[in-house]
Design a protein around this motif. Structure first.
Motif, PDB file in Angstrom:
ATOM      1  N   PHE A  11       0.833  -1.212   0.000  1.00 43.37           N
ATOM      2  CA  PHE A  11       0.000   0.000   0.000  1.00 43.37           C
ATOM      3  C   PHE A  11       0.867   1.261   0.000  1.00 43.37           C
ATOM      4  CE2 PHE A  11      -3.719  -2.453   2.157  1.00 43.37           C
ATOM      5  CZ  PHE A  11      -3.886  -3.193   0.995  1.00 43.37           C
ATOM      6  N   ASN A  34     -10.129  -0.436  -5.174  1.00 44.53           N
ATOM      7  CA  ASN A  34     -10.692  -1.782  -5.178  1.00 44.53           C
ATOM      8  C   ASN A  34      -9.675  -2.809  -4.702  1.00 44.53           C
ATOM      9  OD1 ASN A  34     -13.319  -1.251  -6.159  1.00 44.53           O
ATOM     10  ND2 ASN A  34     -12.516  -1.055  -8.252  1.00 44.53           N
ATOM     11  N   ASP A  35     -10.156  -3.764  -3.898  1.00 44.40           N
ATOM     12  CA  ASP A  35      -9.295  -4.874  -3.495  1.00 44.40           C
ATOM     13  C   ASP A  35      -8.987  -5.734  -4.726  1.00 44.40           C
ATOM     14  OD1 ASP A  35      -8.714  -6.398  -0.517  1.00 44.40           O
ATOM     15  OD2 ASP A  35      -8.514  -7.600  -2.355  1.00 44.40           O
ATOM     16  N   ILE A  36      -7.747  -6.166  -4.839  1.00 42.69           N
ATOM     17  CA  ILE A  36      -7.310  -6.950  -6.007  1.00 42.69           C
ATOM     18  C   ILE A  36      -7.910  -8.359  -6.011  1.00 42.69           C
ATOM     19  CG2 ILE A  36      -5.207  -8.017  -5.063  1.00 42.69           C
ATOM     20  CD1 ILE A  36      -3.721  -6.992  -7.559  1.00 42.69           C
ATOM     21  N   ASN A  37      -8.362  -8.812  -4.855  1.00 40.37           N
ATOM     22  CA  ASN A  37      -8.907 -10.169  -4.728  1.00 40.37           C
ATOM     23  C   ASN A  37     -10.238 -10.086  -3.956  1.00 40.37           C
ATOM     24  OD1 ASN A  37      -9.171 -12.959  -4.624  1.00 40.37           O
ATOM     25  ND2 ASN A  37      -7.833 -13.162  -2.835  1.00 40.37           N
ATOM     26  N   ASN A  93      -8.148  -5.758   9.917  1.00 36.91           N
ATOM     27  CA  ASN A  93      -7.334  -6.807  10.534  1.00 36.91           C
ATOM     28  C   ASN A  93      -6.071  -6.193  11.134  1.00 36.91           C
ATOM     29  OD1 ASN A  93      -9.046  -8.958   9.638  1.00 36.91           O
ATOM     30  ND2 ASN A  93      -8.177  -8.713   7.591  1.00 36.91           N
ATOM     31  N   ASN A  99      -4.637 -11.853  11.375  1.00 34.50           N
ATOM     32  CA  ASN A  99      -4.248 -12.262  10.017  1.00 34.50           C
ATOM     33  C   ASN A  99      -4.076 -11.070   9.069  1.00 34.50           C
ATOM     34  OD1 ASN A  99      -4.552 -14.903  10.990  1.00 34.50           O
ATOM     35  ND2 ASN A  99      -5.214 -15.617   9.002  1.00 34.50           N
ATOM     36  N   ASP A 101      -2.275  -9.044   6.444  1.00 34.03           N
ATOM     37  CA  ASP A 101      -1.229  -9.324   5.451  1.00 34.03           C
ATOM     38  C   ASP A 101      -0.422  -8.075   5.112  1.00 34.03           C
ATOM     39  OD1 ASP A 101      -1.702 -12.026   5.167  1.00 34.03           O
ATOM     40  OD2 ASP A 101      -3.257 -11.716   3.648  1.00 34.03           O
ATOM     41  N   VAL A 102      -1.105  -6.957   4.946  1.00 35.10           N
ATOM     42  CA  VAL A 102      -0.419  -5.728   4.519  1.00 35.10           C
ATOM     43  C   VAL A 102      -0.302  -4.796   5.725  1.00 35.10           C
ATOM     44  CG1 VAL A 102      -0.449  -3.773   2.941  1.00 35.10           C
ATOM     45  CG2 VAL A 102      -1.357  -5.987   2.182  1.00 35.10           C
ATOM     46  N   HIS A 106      -5.661  -0.388   7.072  1.00 39.22           N
ATOM     47  CA  HIS A 106      -6.702  -0.322   6.042  1.00 39.22           C
ATOM     48  C   HIS A 106      -8.005  -0.858   6.587  1.00 39.22           C
ATOM     49  CE1 HIS A 106      -4.468  -4.104   5.607  1.00 39.22           C
ATOM     50  NE2 HIS A 106      -5.622  -4.672   5.262  1.00 39.22           N
ATOM     51  N   HIS A 108     -11.461  -2.680   5.233  1.00 36.34           N
ATOM     52  CA  HIS A 108     -12.161  -3.339   4.127  1.00 36.34           C
ATOM     53  C   HIS A 108     -13.624  -2.891   4.184  1.00 36.34           C
ATOM     54  CE1 HIS A 108      -9.075  -6.666   3.514  1.00 36.34           C
ATOM     55  NE2 HIS A 108      -8.759  -6.282   4.735  1.00 36.34           N
TER      56      HIS A 108
HETATM   57  P1  AMP Z   1      -5.326  -7.833   5.160  1.00 36.63           P
HETATM   58  O1  AMP Z   1      -5.244  -9.322   5.252  1.00 36.63           O
HETATM   59  O2  AMP Z   1      -6.414  -7.242   6.015  1.00 36.63           O
HETATM   60  O3  AMP Z   1      -3.976  -7.185   5.383  1.00 36.63           O
HETATM   61  O4  AMP Z   1      -5.796  -7.508   3.680  1.00 36.63           O
HETATM   62  C1  AMP Z   1      -4.944  -7.136   2.664  1.00 36.63           C
HETATM   63  C2  AMP Z   1      -5.798  -6.988   1.423  1.00 36.63           C
HETATM   64  O5  AMP Z   1      -5.045  -6.309   0.447  1.00 36.63           O
HETATM   65  C3  AMP Z   1      -6.262  -8.308   0.811  1.00 36.63           C
HETATM   66  O6  AMP Z   1      -7.680  -8.325   0.754  1.00 36.63           O
HETATM   67  C4  AMP Z   1      -5.621  -8.283  -0.590  1.00 36.63           C
HETATM   68  O7  AMP Z   1      -6.442  -8.866  -1.572  1.00 36.63           O
HETATM   69  C5  AMP Z   1      -5.407  -6.799  -0.818  1.00 36.63           C
HETATM   70  N1  AMP Z   1      -4.342  -6.458  -1.745  1.00 36.63           N
HETATM   71  C6  AMP Z   1      -3.074  -6.936  -1.747  1.00 36.63           C
HETATM   72  N2  AMP Z   1      -2.361  -6.361  -2.743  1.00 36.63           N
HETATM   73  C7  AMP Z   1      -3.210  -5.485  -3.361  1.00 36.63           C
HETATM   74  C8  AMP Z   1      -3.074  -4.594  -4.460  1.00 36.63           C
HETATM   75  N3  AMP Z   1      -1.925  -4.476  -5.139  1.00 36.63           N
HETATM   76  N4  AMP Z   1      -4.152  -3.857  -4.843  1.00 36.63           N
HETATM   77  C9  AMP Z   1      -5.312  -3.977  -4.172  1.00 36.63           C
HETATM   78  N5  AMP Z   1      -5.501  -4.793  -3.126  1.00 36.63           N
HETATM   79  C10 AMP Z   1      -4.465  -5.558  -2.723  1.00 36.63           C
END
Ligand code: AMP
Length: 120
Positions: A11, A34-37, A93, A99, A101-102, A106, A108
């Protein structure tokens, strides 16, 4: 979650426009994209433009204007997507048990269908 901010997180790269993203909205202190997934028909991420690792770190360190701008952008996303009446879910999160990840704070914003019960 570590208090040390990782400048190389994905991010941070989005904020520096080093990688592409689908912008939904932005204001002075926050960006929505937008979330990528996507996990629902509507899945938007709202992030502060300044470096905070998670919600706890954000509330501890951000000033009132930043906090206000952040949550106003969440509301603006909800309005733009037209889900204020149908409902939505906000998830943030944090750390290992959350859990996360980034490691850039943020929220959601999820909606567009019945999302079921909160935790599986
Ligand atoms: P979290 O597990 O709460 O840290 O969520 C991280 C979110 O970031 C996940 O839903 C991913 O799909 C999303 N994500 C990761 N890389 C990107 C990206 N390049 N663009 C948009 N969303 C992303």
């Amino acid at each position: 979650m570590s208090k040390i901010y990782d400048e190389d997180n994905v991010f941070a790269k989005i904020l520096r426009a080093e990688i592409p993203y689908e912008k939904v909205l932005e204001n002075k202190y926050a960006l929505a994209f937008n979330d990528i997934n996507p996990q629902a028909p509507i899945h938007v991420l709202v992030i502060p433009k300044n470096p905070y690792t998670d919600l706890y770190n954000f509330i501890q360190n951000a000033n009132l204007e930043e906090v206000k701008c952040f949550w106003e952008l969440v509301n603006d996303v909800i309005s733009k997507k037209g889900i204020e009446d149908m409902g939505f879910r906000i998830i943030t999160n944090s750390g290992k048990d959350g859990n996360q990840d980034v490691p850039h704070f943020h929220a959601h914003v999820l909606g567009g269908k019945n999302l079921g019960r909160m935790i599986n």
